[in-house]
Design an enzyme around this catalytic site. Structure first.
Site, PDB file in Angstrom:
ATOM      1  N   LYS A   1       0.952  -1.367  -0.174  1.00 15.99           N
ATOM      2  CA  LYS A   1      -0.170  -0.028  -0.017  1.00 15.99           C
ATOM      3  C   LYS A   1       1.011   1.413   0.110  1.00 15.99           C
ATOM      4  O   LYS A   1       1.506   1.748   1.041  1.00 15.99           O
ATOM      5  CB  LYS A   1      -1.095  -0.075   1.254  1.00 15.99           C
ATOM      6  CG  LYS A   1      -1.926   0.846   0.989  1.00 15.99           C
ATOM      7  CD  LYS A   1      -3.264   0.625   1.992  1.00 15.99           C
ATOM      8  CE  LYS A   1      -4.103   1.379   2.264  1.00 15.99           C
ATOM      9  NZ  LYS A   1      -4.904   1.733   1.042  1.00 15.99           N
TER      10      LYS A   1
HETATM   11  N1  PMP Z   1      -7.709  -1.955  -3.220  1.00 22.86           N
HETATM   12  C1  PMP Z   1      -7.115  -0.572  -3.111  1.00 22.86           C
HETATM   13  C2  PMP Z   1      -6.391  -0.241  -4.171  1.00 22.86           C
HETATM   14  C3  PMP Z   1      -7.197   0.060  -1.914  1.00 22.86           C
HETATM   15  O1  PMP Z   1      -6.669   1.085  -1.843  1.00 22.86           O
HETATM   16  C4  PMP Z   1      -7.887  -0.728  -0.708  1.00 22.86           C
HETATM   17  C5  PMP Z   1      -7.990   0.103   0.509  1.00 22.86           C
HETATM   18  N2  PMP Z   1      -6.975   0.052   1.384  1.00 22.86           N
HETATM   19  C6  PMP Z   1      -8.528  -1.909  -0.929  1.00 22.86           C
HETATM   20  C7  PMP Z   1      -8.422  -2.483  -2.170  1.00 22.86           C
HETATM   21  C8  PMP Z   1      -9.183  -2.504   0.026  1.00 22.86           C
HETATM   22  O2  PMP Z   1      -8.347  -2.973   1.138  1.00 22.86           O
HETATM   23  P1  PMP Z   1      -8.795  -3.195   2.499  1.00 22.86           P
HETATM   24  O3  PMP Z   1      -9.701  -3.919   2.651  1.00 22.86           O
HETATM   25  O4  PMP Z   1      -7.577  -3.766   3.364  1.00 22.86           O
HETATM   26  O5  PMP Z   1      -9.003  -1.654   3.443  1.00 22.86           O
END
Ligand code: PMP
Length: 296
Positions: A153
């Protein structure tokens, strides 16, 4: 909107008023988008304020740093403790938490030489709202996993997300849906996706997506609820022919999709697997009774 004169954040070992915290304009993250972050939610529960899946989020933060050679010297436990203190300082019980690891001044394109850690929090409603989304398949594809490390991320990856979201909104849609570089369904700009067909769920397999923590919760809930989930490579046509679909992410939680490229789903949201999972997820994060019933 995110802070006021009373807000407090954590920055490199200190809890500071948010409006007095500063940073160096020569930082590598500022210039090149080379930094790592997380998004975590805190919920009021009968056991007090609880950060949902905090361990998973900080493990992902640490893993993102490792993948990108960003030296982060905090343990998951330390980061968790700091985050609860940030919530307390700000008297927040229902909040979104944003940890950011950003790199020290370095104008060359070399590994970061040092990092700063910032953790802030604010009250934030459902990121994509409560209404069903009208999606547009973006002309931008997700970054190729040989160009970046898609499972991390990383701040700079979100240039792609902002381009896709802006394109969708400028064309009158609520949100974008991105394909991978081969044209298969990937994910939203900040959320993962599932669709339903004939009583089963389908979700793009990992490899070209950020494997979300909410996606993992949905998979766990679906298993407990006896819902079959297929992981694979799907085309836009598969989605146009689906019965329903939803997005999931920490900020967005679970939100239903009304249409994709103006193709409207046939099943009413209230009758979908997505709606059932939305209810179960809302109970899970708030540690409410009925989820315990599901897990037994
Ligand atoms: N895909 C992307 C590109 C994101 O930015 C996020 C948000 N973090 C997610 C999926 C979903 O991830 P999470 O459930 O861990 O927040």
């Amino acid at each position: 909107m995110y802070y006021n004169q009373d807000s407090v954040l954590f920055l490199d070992g200190e809890y500071k008023p948010a409006n007095q915290a500063t940073t160096d304009l020569y930082g590598q993250t500022m210039h090149y988008g080379y930094g790592v972050f997380e998004g975590i939610r805190a919920y009021p529960t009968t056991n007090g304020t609880r950060l949902f899946k905090v361990k998973e989020h900080y493990e992902r933060l640490k893993h993102s740093c490792e993948m990108y050679n960003i030296p982060l010297n905090y343990s998951v436990e330390e980061l968790t403790e700091i985050t609860y203190k940030v919530l307390e300082h700000n008297k927040l019980t229902d909040a979104y938490v944003r940890p950011l690891v950003f790199c020290s001044p370095n104008m060359s394109l070399t590994k970061p030489v040092g990092v700063s850690v910032m953790i802030c929090a604010w009250a934030w409603g459902a990121y994509l709202g409560e209404k069903l989304l009208r999606l547009k398949i973006a002309s931008f594809c997700r970054p190729h996993p040989r160009s970046i490390k898609i499972e991390a991320k990383v701040t700079g990856h979100y240039v792609n997300s902002i381009l896709a979201t802006s394109e969708a909104k400028d064309s009158g849609f609520d949100e974008a849906l991105l394909l991978d570089s081969d044209g298969f369904l990937a994910e939203g700009p900040g959320a993962n996706m599932f669709f339903e067909k004939n009583g089963e769920l389908y979700t793009p397999k990992t490899g070209n997506i950020l494997p979300g923590i909410t996606r993992a919760s949905v998979l766990e809930l679906a298993e407990k609820m006896g819902i079959k989930v297929n992981h694979g490579m799907y085309l836009p046509q598969d989605l146009y022919n689906a019965d329903s679909a939803f997005y999931c992410g920490t900020a967005a939680e679970i939100v239903g999709v009304a249409s994709v490229d103006h193709v409207v789903f046939g099943t009413e949201w209230k009758n979908t697997l997505g709606k059932k999972l939305q209810t179960a997820y809302s109970q899970l994060v708030r540690e409410e009774e009925s989820v315990l019933a599901i897990s037994n």
